[in-house]
Design a protein around this motif. Structure first.
Motif, PDB file in Angstrom:
ATOM      1  N   GLU A 161      27.989   5.596 -83.947  1.00  0.00           N
ATOM      2  CA  GLU A 161      27.847   4.092 -83.679  1.00  0.00           C
ATOM      3  C   GLU A 161      27.156   3.656 -82.803  1.00  0.00           C
ATOM      4  O   GLU A 161      26.387   2.865 -82.818  1.00  0.00           O
ATOM      5  N   ARG A 187      23.627   3.450 -84.243  1.00  0.00           N
ATOM      6  CA  ARG A 187      23.471   2.598 -85.192  1.00  0.00           C
ATOM      7  C   ARG A 187      23.237   1.053 -84.404  1.00  0.00           C
ATOM      8  O   ARG A 187      22.356   0.408 -84.646  1.00  0.00           O
ATOM      9  N   SER A 243      20.236  -1.170 -84.116  1.00  0.00           N
ATOM     10  CA  SER A 243      20.244  -2.675 -84.555  1.00  0.00           C
ATOM     11  C   SER A 243      19.663  -3.583 -83.237  1.00  0.00           C
ATOM     12  O   SER A 243      18.855  -4.537 -83.713  1.00  0.00           O
ATOM     13  N   GLU A 250      22.669  11.337 -87.240  1.00  0.00           N
ATOM     14  CA  GLU A 250      22.764  10.020 -87.468  1.00  0.00           C
ATOM     15  C   GLU A 250      21.443   9.237 -87.581  1.00  0.00           C
ATOM     16  O   GLU A 250      21.090   8.543 -88.362  1.00  0.00           O
TER      17      GLU A 250
END
Length: 85
Positions: free
Chosen positions: A40, A43, A47, A79
């Protein structure tokens, strides 16, 4: 860029990086929540980069440095691989 400089996005190669918590400058805002899982964090970092760079995609995502263990480094790497498509 297109309007101001006549440069198309497709003509640029944009690279950004994921930096582990250990490598972050703690005097600046973090690009991710350090309390969430490593995937996460990746990510959220991507972003943030997309938002800061004002683009829909990047051409290269670099792992800036290893995590504390090989397993965690591979978790981040796996990831990052998900963003290829």
């Amino acid at each position: 860029l297109q309007t101001k400089h006549g440069i198309n996005r497709k003509d640029l190669f944009i690279q950004t990086k994921f930096t582990s918590l250990d490598g972050q400058d703690r005097t600046k805002p973090l690009p991710y929540d350090p309390r969430v899982s490593l995937p996460e964090q990746v990510r959220q970092s991507l972003s943030t980069s997309l938002q800061n760079l004002r683009t829909d995609y990047i051409d290269s995502l670099v792992l800036h440095g290893p995590e504390r263990t090989h397993e965690k480094t591979m978790e981040v790497y796996r990831e990052c691989e998900k963003f290829v498509d």
